[in-house]
Enzyme design. Structure first.
Site, PDB file in Angstrom:
ATOM      1  N   ASP A 149     -21.925  10.876 -20.905  1.00  0.00           N
ATOM      2  CA  ASP A 149     -22.552  12.305 -21.278  1.00  0.00           C
ATOM      3  C   ASP A 149     -21.014  13.035 -21.092  1.00  0.00           C
ATOM      4  O   ASP A 149     -20.970  14.272 -21.378  1.00  0.00           O
ATOM      5  CB  ASP A 149     -23.441  13.016 -20.448  1.00  0.00           C
ATOM      6  N   ASP A 195     -19.300   4.284  -6.770  1.00  0.00           N
ATOM      7  CA  ASP A 195     -18.247   5.387  -6.586  1.00  0.00           C
ATOM      8  C   ASP A 195     -17.898   5.741  -5.250  1.00  0.00           C
ATOM      9  O   ASP A 195     -16.550   5.608  -4.971  1.00  0.00           O
ATOM     10  CB  ASP A 195     -18.303   6.641  -7.406  1.00  0.00           C
ATOM     11  N   ASP A 229     -18.496   8.595 -17.849  1.00  0.00           N
ATOM     12  CA  ASP A 229     -19.819   8.441 -17.979  1.00  0.00           C
ATOM     13  C   ASP A 229     -20.264   8.795 -19.462  1.00  0.00           C
ATOM     14  O   ASP A 229     -19.399   9.494 -20.273  1.00  0.00           O
ATOM     15  CB  ASP A 229     -20.892   9.186 -17.176  1.00  0.00           C
ATOM     16  N   ASP A 244     -24.773  -1.373 -21.462  1.00  0.00           N
ATOM     17  CA  ASP A 244     -25.930  -2.431 -20.810  1.00  0.00           C
ATOM     18  C   ASP A 244     -27.201  -1.974 -21.336  1.00  0.00           C
ATOM     19  O   ASP A 244     -28.109  -2.040 -20.691  1.00  0.00           O
ATOM     20  CB  ASP A 244     -25.524  -1.863 -19.096  1.00  0.00           C
TER      21      ASP A 244
END
Length: 684
Positions: free
Chosen positions: A343, A435, A341, A282
């Site tokens: 990281d 979430d 995610d 994105d």
């Protein structure tokens, strides 16, 4: 008859030697002897050597006083040096820093007045406290009070009117007003907050007992073994379980970590025919887009089942990104979906340790793994975050997963059954905690969750206070948004009354609303006020003993962090202003509740295992980017609260309240350090 000192003569020793060490090279060690027996009179007369003994004792006393003076001077020198160092750091921060109000919000359309409401309230409260402190100091030097409030009031009222001055009259009226109006209201609020504090502490204690029981009984989720009715895997091996898995890596302008994350996911041990990796980019930075696309192309050439996807219309933040990816036509061929995610760096056996739990368990919707952190020892801020998150995973998530099969999805490092996602309504962009939103809706539809405490996925902690502050704002405003939206659905749902009560009162109200409310109100507002309104009071066990006990319980899952228990207690209270602000924003739908800022990453790999998988060129660009100078932030709300607490500590010092004084003093210094951005990432 002369007194007998025979008892002393019989022992015949020279006393216990006292050793005094000094840093001065001229005075290395001095041993002071005890009194000799001949120094005392055994016959009532005067000894011939009494003058010499007195002289010797006088010299020894002088020497001891000099030694103590020397040590006191050394101590004062060290304190002065530390204070000068702190003052120099403060000057550097003030010279190079910018206030958070100068920088402004990340949301263009946010009303600036909304953001300044709490700060304005704190400033007004601070000015009021300074005015009261001036009154109290003047009264103290006139000797008017600091006894029992009733006696103080009686003395003021018993003074003849003509003998009173203007200040005397003002102060007497203030005493009457606070006794009649302020004290009852303040004491009532204090009692309410104490009750909430005790309820939340009891909840935390029960969670810790549940965790202790799990450890004692060695309870852990175990995958179902294959039965004769199970379908064989596609590769013909009946003993293996390799369903179709879709892995998604959502990212946005995170060029510091994209290489490590993609490399780790592409090295997952799973049949390539049953795996597809989606990189959901994105990013609005063209350079970052090209870098990520080139990384995906590199792994495609090496045979990895990976695709690159970029949205043209970037609505809904992370939830919108995931929702858009689920609309791809090939998603219907997959049974499970795993989210990491940008990281996160999963181990190669991640899917082999999580997916088997779905076999033979058709009611299972989610398998959540635990997070571990590559930079937990980077600075004080990351150490304190590690304490919080260790407690969250090992106690909160594990206990809720074992006993009620429900907990909040952590947004990453989890495997979902796609059927459960679709039946629960899919990803929604209505809050900043997509979430938690999908987890609550799945729970309302009767799905169950499993938490695996022994399966870890490496990730990063925010290393700067600015990044951590924005992350916590999103994590505490989103649940209140969700609570407003989900409350009617919870009431109308077909789940049991116990599960409804758990969702409403424990999951949302107690742990998401009450905790930040009483932390800020009790320790940052009511406690300072009780220093000026002496008729209302907080017991010492509320200020010191129970918070220390709760901090001790929080730190048990991370025993190596025990030396940081006091900074942890102070920092948690310091963060209460951010969490309270976020909670109010989410509950009343204020502008900052919709603020979504991607948490800043530094690009640290897990123990260097993935460094050989990335090229040097982009890595050097990351290091150059990290080496650039950054502006220090000066946080106005934290600074205002620091001066407020220090003002209250000065008032408590006058009334000789030991525990309250030390708590207010250290808490005020903690707010001061955070307000000047002296915690976390070191800035050049």
């Amino acid at each position: 008859m002369a007194p007998s000192f025979g008892w002393w003569a019989k022992k015949n020793h020279r006393g216990t030697p006292v050793v005094v060490k000094m840093e001065n090279p001229n005075w290395s060690m001095v041993e002071l002897e005890g009194p000799l027996k001949e120094n005392f009179l055994l016959d009532g007369g005067r000894s011939e050597s009494s003058d010499k003994v007195k002289g010797r004792n006088a010299k020894q006393l002088t020497l001891v006083l000099l030694l103590r003076a020397h040590r006191a001077a050394g101590c004062l020198t060290s304190i002065a040096s530390a204070m000068f160092g702190l003052a120099a750091a403060v000057r550097r921060r003030l010279a190079s820093g910018r206030t958070d109000s100068e920088i402004g919000s990340e949301i263009e359309n946010e009303n600036p007045r909304v953001k300044r409401r709490i700060y304005t309230f704190i400033k007004a409260f601070l000015c009021f406290s300074l005015l009261l402190l001036g009154f109290e100091i003047a009264a103290y030097f006139k000797g008017w009070h600091f006894g029992t409030p009733d006696l103080q009031l009686q003395r003021l009222l018993s003074t003849p009117l003509l003998a009173r001055g203007i200040f005397y009259s003002l102060y007497s009226k203030w005493v009457m007003v606070r006794l009649e109006y302020f004290a009852p209201t303040l004491q009532f609020l204090a009692n309410v907050c104490i009750a909430l504090f005790l309820i939340q502490s009891l909840d935390r204690l029960i969670l810790c007992l549940g965790c202790f029981w799990i450890r004692l009984r060695k309870i852990k989720p175990i995958p179902h073994k294959r039965t004769d009715g199970d379908i064989e895997s596609n590769d013909g091996n009946a003993d293996d379980y390799f369903p179709m898995v879709l892995v998604q890596i959502p990212m946005c302008n995170e060029k510091e970590v994209y290489q490590q994350s993609i490399a780790a996911v592409c090295n997952i041990d799973w049949p390539k025919s049953n795996l597809l990796i989606q990189v959901l980019d994105d990013s609005d930075d063209p350079t970052t887009q090209l870098l990520i696309k080139a990384e995906v192309h590199k792994w495609q050439q090496e045979g990895a089942p990976i695709v690159y996807r970029h949205r043209v219309i970037r609505d809904g933040y992370k939830a919108g990104n995931l929702k858009s990816a689920m609309n791809c036509s090939y998603v219907k061929d997959y049974e499970f979906i795993t989210i990491f995610d940008a990281d996160f760096q999963p181990t190669p056996d991640f899917l082999k340790r999580t997916v088997p739990h779905f076999r033979g368990n058709d009611e299972l919707a989610l398998v959540q793994a635990r997070w571990s952190f590559v930079n937990k020892d980077e600075n004080l801020l990351t150490r304190l975050q590690n304490i919080n998150l260790c407690f969250h995973f090992e106690v909160e998530q594990q206990v809720n997963g074992i006993f009620i099969n429900f907990f909040g999805f952590n947004g990453t490092a989890g495997v979902w059954r796609i059927k459960a996602l679709e039946e629960s309504g899919g990803w929604m962009e209505r809050t900043t905690v997509e979430d938690m939103d999908i987890a609550v809706r799945a729970h309302l539809h009767g799905w169950k969750f499993i938490f695996l405490n022994d399966v870890e996925c490496q990730c990063e902690l925010p290393e700067s206070y600015e990044a951590y502050r924005k992350q916590q704002h999103r994590w505490h405003s989103g649940p209140m948004q969700l609570f407003r939206l989900c409350l009617p659905d919870i009431i109308r749902s077909k789940i049991s009354v116990w599960k409804k009560a758990n969702l409403i009162f424990l999951f949302f109200l107690l742990r998401k609303l009450i905790l930040p409310f009483y932390s800020f109100t009790l320790f940052c507002i009511i406690l300072p006020l009780t220093m000026f309104v002496r008729e209302a009071e907080l017991p010492a066990w509320v200020v010191c003993y129970i918070p220390a006990t709760m901090s001790f319980l929080n730190i048990i899952p991370a025993p190596r962090s025990f030396p940081f228990i006091v900074p942890y207690l102070l920092f948690e209270n310091t963060m209460s202003v951010t969490k309270f602000n976020a909670m109010v924003s989410g509950l009343f739908q204020l502008g900052s509740a919709y603020e979504w800022v991607v948490t800043k990453k530094s690009g640290r790999s897990c123990d260097g295992d993935l460094t050989f998988l990335v090229e040097d060129g982009p890595k050097k660009q990351q290091q150059e980017q990290q080496g650039k100078k950054k502006h220090n932030r000066i946080y106005t709300k934290e600074l205002a609260l620091a001066f407020l607490l220090l003002t209250a500590s000065a008032r408590s010092l006058l009334s000789a309240q030991g525990i309250h004084f030390y708590f207010l003093l250290f808490q005020g210094v903690s707010f001061l350090l955070v307000g000047l951005d002296l915690i976390g990432e070191q800035v050049d």
